[in-house]
Scaffold this active site. Structure first.
Site, short mmCIF file in Angstrom:
data_model
loop_
_atom_site.label_atom_id
_atom_site.label_comp_id
_atom_site.label_asym_id
_atom_site.label_seq_id
_atom_site.Cartn_x
_atom_site.Cartn_y
_atom_site.Cartn_z
N HIS A 173 0.86 -1.19 0.00
CA HIS A 173 0.00 0.00 0.00
C HIS A 173 0.89 1.24 0.00
CE1 HIS A 173 -3.74 2.14 1.97
NE2 HIS A 173 -3.05 2.97 1.18
N HIS A 233 1.12 4.80 -2.52
CA HIS A 233 0.72 5.58 -3.70
C HIS A 233 1.99 6.22 -4.25
CE1 HIS A 233 -3.58 5.49 -2.39
NE2 HIS A 233 -3.00 5.32 -1.21
N HIS A 286 -9.61 1.10 -0.82
CA HIS A 286 -9.51 1.75 0.49
C HIS A 286 -10.89 1.67 1.15
CE1 HIS A 286 -5.80 3.29 -1.08
NE2 HIS A 286 -5.59 4.14 -0.08
N GLU A 322 -10.90 3.71 6.45
CA GLU A 322 -9.85 4.64 6.92
C GLU A 322 -10.56 5.75 7.70
OE1 GLU A 322 -7.88 6.79 3.75
OE2 GLU A 322 -6.16 7.32 5.02
N ASP A 352 1.88 4.08 2.71
CA ASP A 352 0.81 4.91 2.14
C ASP A 352 1.37 6.05 1.28
OD1 ASP A 352 -1.80 5.46 1.59
OD2 ASP A 352 -2.35 6.16 3.58
N ASP A 353 1.69 7.18 1.91
CA ASP A 353 2.23 8.35 1.19
C ASP A 353 3.44 8.85 1.96
OD1 ASP A 353 -0.06 8.94 -0.87
OD2 ASP A 353 -1.05 8.57 1.05
N1 HPA Z 1 -6.45 7.59 1.46
C1 HPA Z 1 -7.25 7.79 0.41
N2 HPA Z 1 -6.80 8.20 -0.76
C2 HPA Z 1 -5.49 8.39 -0.89
C3 HPA Z 1 -4.63 8.18 0.14
C4 HPA Z 1 -5.13 7.76 1.39
O1 HPA Z 1 -4.42 7.57 2.41
N3 HPA Z 1 -3.39 8.47 -0.33
C5 HPA Z 1 -3.51 8.82 -1.61
N4 HPA Z 1 -4.79 8.78 -1.97
ZN ZN Z 2 -3.71 4.82 0.65
#
Ligand code: HPA
Ligand code: ZN
Length: 361
Positions: free
Chosen positions: A39, A41, A219, A222, A300-301
């Protein structure tokens, strides 16, 4: 990489809340562990330094005067705060070379952290809607993935996400644009603003994607409620749930996820920076493992949330006092959850066994 340089700006967290117990954390073990990421991006690996380099190369003006001021803007209280800045950051990605450089920088860092396999997300609509052809993004990303396989032995898969704040028609158009690259994209996913955009909105697109042979992830849970996790499973037919945190509010859902051994791609630093959890000590990862959920750890990011795989594992191990057994379980869960062919899964398991034998000795 020194962890204290990774945290920027004022937000809902403080450095000491992230690493309260660093001495006790088994950092050497974590760093040496062969790692798998499910996971991440790729657009979320865009470090501020690269934003400035690409802006200069492409003659684009930025609204921040310096790298430091851009970093300082990375202060979020919810998912949407982050998404606004994430889509703005993407605007510097224009050419195939830009996408190559972005992906290559992630893989070089991954190699330094003993990353062995990664299944990265990209957001084609975030580029096509700015006039960047679909193929520019895919060709740049895949040429970096190919080079990393050759030079570092890091294997990879590519997952194309639909932006859930856009409509179904646009997702169908994206599915069609992907056709020429069918052999390079293993799965479809669903990301962006979760609340108000339930999985059911994309049921027909996911059905069509499955018919065309794509694997499916989304997703869910969250910021959204447990019903969105049910929706991802039942309407979209996902094989993995990205995040999934809110499942813990619904005992019957937890029992189902355990029974069906559905992998959850959990992202601890992301959860902290987006205030999905109050502190790392209150992160539900240990509870997830205790329930028998198939949890994995991911970044994630990482450019926005303060760390890549090692930093995520170190943060969560320190705060939750995870032992080696739990760190290995998280890695085994990731091996089991890969979309790579069975031969690669076996090789990743063998590599983990070999590492553990040498760590014991
Ligand atoms: N959540 C939802 N969309 C996203 C995320 C995330 O953490 N990162 C990049 N797009
Ligand atoms: Zn994500």
């Amino acid at each position: 990489m020194k962890t204290d340089t990774l945290f920027h700006g004022e937000s809902c967290i403080h450095f000491c809340a992230i690493f309260p117990d660093m001495e006790a954390t088994d950092t050497a073990f974590i760093r040496a562990l062969p790692k798998i990421e499910l996971h991440c991006h790729i657009e979320g690996t865009l470090e501020p330094e690269l934003v400035f380099d690409l802006a200069e190369r492409n003659g684009i003006g930025l609204s921040y005067p310096s790298v430091e001021s851009l970093r300082e803007a990375y202060s979020f209280t919810r998912l949407q705060d982050f998404l606004d800045i994430y889509y703005e950051g993407m605007n510097v990605l224009r050419t195939e070379q830009d996408f190559f450089d972005l992906t290559w920088a992630y893989l070089v860092r991954g190699n330094a952290q003993n990353l062995r396999h990664t299944e990265i997300f990209f957001d084609p609509q975030g580029h096509v809607d700015r006039g960047i052809p679909f193929e520019t993004a895919v060709l740049g990303i895949t040429s970096a993935l190919d080079r990393a396989e050759r030079e570092f032995g890091i294997s990879s898969e590519l997952v194309m996400c639909f932006l859930r704040h856009l409509d179904e028609q646009e997702a169908f158009r994206t599915l069609d644009q992907a056709e020429p690259f069918r052999d390079r994209i293993i799965a479809v996913g669903l990301d962006s603003s979760e609340r108000g955009n339930p999985p059911e909105k994309f049921e027909r697109v996911f059905q069509e994607a499955a018919r065309r042979g794509y694997r499916r992830v989304a997703h869910a849970g969250e910021e959204g409620p447990p019903e969105y996790v049910y929706g991802a499973l039942d309407s979209l037919g996902v094989e993995r749930v990205d995040h999934g945190n809110s499942c813990l509010e619904a005992p019957e859902l937890v029992r189902r996820l355990v029974r069906e051994q559905v992998p959850l791609t959990v992202c601890p630093l992301s959860n902290l920076r987006l205030c999905v959890v109050e502190s790392m000590e209150r992160h539900p990862l240990a509870e997830m493992l205790d329930h028998g959920l198939k949890a994995t750890v991911n970044s994630d990011d990482p450019a926005y949330f303060g760390g890549y795989m090692n930093e995520n594992l170190e943060a969560v191990a320190g705060a939750l006092d995870l032992g080696r057994d739990q760190l290995v379980q998280l890695t085994r869960n990731a091996v089991d959850a890969v979309f790579a062919p069975q031969s690669r899964r076996q090789a990743l398991n063998d590599e983990l066994d070999k590492f553990l034998a040498s760590a014991d000795g």
